[in-house]
Scaffold this motif. Sequence first.
Motif, PDB file in Angstrom:
ATOM      1  N   PRO A 119       0.835  -1.212   0.000  1.00  0.00           N
ATOM      2  CA  PRO A 119       0.000   0.000   0.000  1.00  0.00           C
ATOM      3  C   PRO A 119       0.863   1.253   0.000  1.00  0.00           C
ATOM      4  N   GLU A 120       0.252   2.383  -0.209  1.00  0.00           N
ATOM      5  CA  GLU A 120       1.012   3.641  -0.288  1.00  0.00           C
ATOM      6  C   GLU A 120       1.650   3.989   1.056  1.00  0.00           C
ATOM      7  N   ARG A 121       0.911   3.801   2.147  1.00  0.00           N
ATOM      8  CA  ARG A 121       1.428   4.120   3.483  1.00  0.00           C
ATOM      9  C   ARG A 121       1.154   2.930   4.405  1.00  0.00           C
ATOM     10  N   PRO A 122       2.041   1.952   4.438  1.00  0.00           N
ATOM     11  CA  PRO A 122       1.780   0.725   5.213  1.00  0.00           C
ATOM     12  C   PRO A 122       1.638   1.002   6.709  1.00  0.00           C
ATOM     13  N   ARG A 123       0.657   0.342   7.308  1.00  0.00           N
ATOM     14  CA  ARG A 123       0.458   0.408   8.762  1.00  0.00           C
ATOM     15  C   ARG A 123       1.324  -0.618   9.476  1.00  0.00           C
ATOM     16  N   GLY A 124       1.658  -1.682   8.784  1.00  0.00           N
ATOM     17  CA  GLY A 124       2.425  -2.788   9.330  1.00  0.00           C
ATOM     18  C   GLY A 124       2.619  -3.801   8.228  1.00  0.00           C
ATOM     19  N   GLY A 125       3.180  -4.924   8.568  1.00  0.00           N
ATOM     20  CA  GLY A 125       3.433  -5.954   7.571  1.00  0.00           C
ATOM     21  C   GLY A 125       2.887  -7.298   7.992  1.00  0.00           C
ATOM     22  N   VAL A 126       2.481  -8.107   7.018  1.00  0.00           N
ATOM     23  CA  VAL A 126       1.956  -9.444   7.283  1.00  0.00           C
ATOM     24  C   VAL A 126       2.667 -10.438   6.374  1.00  0.00           C
ATOM     25  N   LEU A 127       3.259 -11.457   6.989  1.00  0.00           N
ATOM     26  CA  LEU A 127       3.918 -12.534   6.261  1.00  0.00           C
ATOM     27  C   LEU A 127       2.969 -13.722   6.190  1.00  0.00           C
ATOM     28  N   LEU A 128       2.713 -14.209   4.974  1.00  0.00           N
ATOM     29  CA  LEU A 128       1.811 -15.341   4.760  1.00  0.00           C
ATOM     30  C   LEU A 128       2.635 -16.588   4.470  1.00  0.00           C
ATOM     31  N   LEU A 129       2.410 -17.645   5.269  1.00  0.00           N
ATOM     32  CA  LEU A 129       3.155 -18.898   5.133  1.00  0.00           C
ATOM     33  C   LEU A 129       2.188 -20.030   4.819  1.00  0.00           C
ATOM     34  N   HIS A 130       2.281 -20.576   3.609  1.00  0.00           N
ATOM     35  CA  HIS A 130       1.367 -21.634   3.192  1.00  0.00           C
ATOM     36  C   HIS A 130       1.799 -22.982   3.754  1.00  0.00           C
ATOM     37  N   GLY A 131       1.032 -24.019   3.453  1.00  0.00           N
ATOM     38  CA  GLY A 131       1.281 -25.340   4.010  1.00  0.00           C
ATOM     39  C   GLY A 131       2.087 -26.242   3.089  1.00  0.00           C
ATOM     40  N   MET A 132       2.326 -27.449   3.583  1.00  0.00           N
ATOM     41  CA  MET A 132       3.076 -28.440   2.814  1.00  0.00           C
ATOM     42  C   MET A 132       2.231 -28.916   1.643  1.00  0.00           C
ATOM     43  N   SER A 133       2.781 -28.843   0.453  1.00  0.00           N
ATOM     44  CA  SER A 133       2.231 -29.290  -0.838  1.00  0.00           C
ATOM     45  C   SER A 133       1.388 -28.225  -1.536  1.00  0.00           C
ATOM     46  N   ALA A 184      10.563 -12.543   6.888  1.00  0.00           N
ATOM     47  CA  ALA A 184      10.268 -11.685   8.036  1.00  0.00           C
ATOM     48  C   ALA A 184      11.251 -10.519   8.104  1.00  0.00           C
ATOM     49  N   ARG A 185      12.517 -10.791   7.841  1.00  0.00           N
ATOM     50  CA  ARG A 185      13.513  -9.717   7.850  1.00  0.00           C
ATOM     51  C   ARG A 185      13.204  -8.679   6.764  1.00  0.00           C
ATOM     52  N   HIS A 186      12.793  -9.165   5.587  1.00  0.00           N
ATOM     53  CA  HIS A 186      12.462  -8.240   4.506  1.00  0.00           C
ATOM     54  C   HIS A 186      11.337  -7.306   4.924  1.00  0.00           C
ATOM     55  N   LEU A 187      10.268  -7.861   5.504  1.00  0.00           N
ATOM     56  CA  LEU A 187       9.154  -7.014   5.926  1.00  0.00           C
ATOM     57  C   LEU A 187       9.605  -5.997   6.956  1.00  0.00           C
ATOM     58  N   ALA A 188      10.332  -6.467   7.974  1.00  0.00           N
ATOM     59  CA  ALA A 188      10.768  -5.560   9.033  1.00  0.00           C
ATOM     60  C   ALA A 188      11.650  -4.449   8.475  1.00  0.00           C
ATOM     61  N   ASP A 189      12.544  -4.783   7.577  1.00  0.00           N
ATOM     62  CA  ASP A 189      13.457  -3.782   7.014  1.00  0.00           C
ATOM     63  C   ASP A 189      12.724  -2.745   6.163  1.00  0.00           C
ATOM     64  N   SER A 190      11.577  -3.122   5.606  1.00  0.00           N
ATOM     65  CA  SER A 190      10.853  -2.222   4.704  1.00  0.00           C
ATOM     66  C   SER A 190       9.798  -1.379   5.421  1.00  0.00           C
ATOM     67  N   LYS A 194       7.607  -0.332  12.049  1.00  0.00           N
ATOM     68  CA  LYS A 194       6.213  -0.751  12.234  1.00  0.00           C
ATOM     69  C   LYS A 194       6.169  -2.266  12.447  1.00  0.00           C
ATOM     70  N   PRO A 195       5.131  -2.762  13.105  1.00  0.00           N
ATOM     71  CA  PRO A 195       5.102  -4.178  13.490  1.00  0.00           C
ATOM     72  C   PRO A 195       4.846  -5.109  12.314  1.00  0.00           C
ATOM     73  N   ILE A 196       5.276  -6.333  12.498  1.00  0.00           N
ATOM     74  CA  ILE A 196       4.952  -7.380  11.535  1.00  0.00           C
ATOM     75  C   ILE A 196       4.081  -8.426  12.223  1.00  0.00           C
ATOM     76  N   HIS A 197       3.320  -9.132  11.425  1.00  0.00           N
ATOM     77  CA  HIS A 197       2.434 -10.202  11.883  1.00  0.00           C
ATOM     78  C   HIS A 197       2.635 -11.388  10.947  1.00  0.00           C
ATOM     79  N   ILE A 198       2.301 -12.573  11.412  1.00  0.00           N
ATOM     80  CA  ILE A 198       2.459 -13.773  10.576  1.00  0.00           C
ATOM     81  C   ILE A 198       1.153 -14.564  10.579  1.00  0.00           C
ATOM     82  N   ILE A 199       0.707 -14.945   9.389  1.00  0.00           N
ATOM     83  CA  ILE A 199      -0.411 -15.875   9.246  1.00  0.00           C
ATOM     84  C   ILE A 199       0.146 -17.159   8.649  1.00  0.00           C
ATOM     85  N   GLY A 200      -0.016 -18.264   9.349  1.00  0.00           N
ATOM     86  CA  GLY A 200       0.483 -19.551   8.883  1.00  0.00           C
ATOM     87  C   GLY A 200      -0.637 -20.550   8.744  1.00  0.00           C
ATOM     88  N   TYR A 201      -0.637 -21.244   7.630  1.00  0.00           N
ATOM     89  CA  TYR A 201      -1.679 -22.233   7.334  1.00  0.00           C
ATOM     90  C   TYR A 201      -1.067 -23.622   7.379  1.00  0.00           C
TER      91      TYR A 201
END
Length: 516
Positions: A119-133, A184-190, A194-201
Amino acid sequence: MMPLVRFLGRLLGNLGIALFGALVAAVLVYVLWARAQPPLQLWHQVALEQEFTAAKAEEIATLDAYRALEDRVFAELDAEVYAQVPTGPAQRLNRFSPGSASDPRRREPNWNRTFELIPERPRGGVLLLHGMSDGPYSLRALGQALHAQGYRVLGLRMPGHGTAPAGLLDVTWEDMAAATQLGARHLADSLDGKPIHIIGYSTGAALALDYSLDAMGDSGAASGADSGADSGADSGAAAELPVPASLVLVSPAIGITPAATLTRWFALMSHLPGLEQLAWTTLVPEFDPFNYNAFSANASLQVHRMTRATTRRVRRLAAEGPIEDFPATLVLLSVVDATVSPRAAVDNLLGHLASGRHELLLYDINREAVTSPLIVTDTAALTKQLMADASLPFAITMVGNESAADRRVIARYKAPGTAEVVRSDNLSGTWPDDTISLSHVDLPFPPDDPLYGRYPPQEPGQVFLGQLAIRGERGVLKIPAQWLLRLRHNPFYDYQERRVLDWIDQANAPTGNADD
């Protein structure tokens, strides 16, 4: 006395021989079953040399480098697989046949690839981690909703995924953990603090848990006979890792059957001539553009290794008391799950965390349908036990029938440390007539998902794997009947999405960055 000792000795010896014989017989039956499976195809055997591994983590240390390597591995896939697979009507449902209805390259974007929404002005970051296969597609809808709310979203493709099932033959969970740290490092550095969050499936949830333990400074050192291979992927760099403000764990792979340890032996035996099929626990035609239908013994083993490692780390930390300052964690789970243990989310994680910051959102079975003699699994014992337990340190929202005789669905909420339902929210909906429960695979997909949803999309010529009502003789369809029975979208997705957005917003707000 001596005759008794000799008798017991003979008895134990005979039992040992019997157990050994039973084990040998079981292995022989499995070998015969595996050899009767469909023949291996090119995509089960190709070796893609450009894939990311933990050993390349120092060389491939940025997201730009990771995506450049990803470009190379997909170019390799095009040359080694797509260029070798025939086309035509017989290949219409073959994911690896160029131009077929299942060819993911026909879709824009190709959701097998790493994606980033900025987004133009990020509030934070979210890392999405998918599952096996599976691949980044599985959390696409949540990612797009979060991006619309002002979050920078990174949907990371895990090593060995999104290309060919052969990637599951040698990928390790350490490879995936190293990729998680990079993301996660990429999000934090960018994000400039601002905080990062993780969603893992599924397996991604176990990766999120492992990452959080590393980021909190847990070394992952195991005790006793545990090997270092089962600890964190890069514990030495823990101090450099940003701690997530929150986690959302969807159908989390926190505990699976111990029988998965046997897959180590099947993987080893598969290297013997004529036993190559032992490397695979499932061999099904590849008609899904964004999820492998084949599953390898190694993949099962890696999930087992990861869940064992993270569980030991959590229990070791909790030995000194409830774990404080753990990221605010929301677990989304169906009470019936054929892939992971629903109870493990409580026993291996939530039950060990300090009270007040965490919640389980649990989907109950359709109670109105339980009276059918066709229902063989009733989970009332688990749901009643959890709702009646006043000692649990986490909140529970139970989504289910308003009553056993009513299809209307409500969400009952109880706070940590109480058995009293303090709030009931009407979801403004009912159980669909053809639905008896949710499943492991459906939680992150909305009913309008163009691939797994309730209704086919308007665009012609693309495969649709959602709600299909097909009747006829067995053996006619290329898609297995059991595959069709599993629900692949969440009828209550809108409610769930609101809960996830609120959860991340609440965890994001205390930093003061929500309106920056």
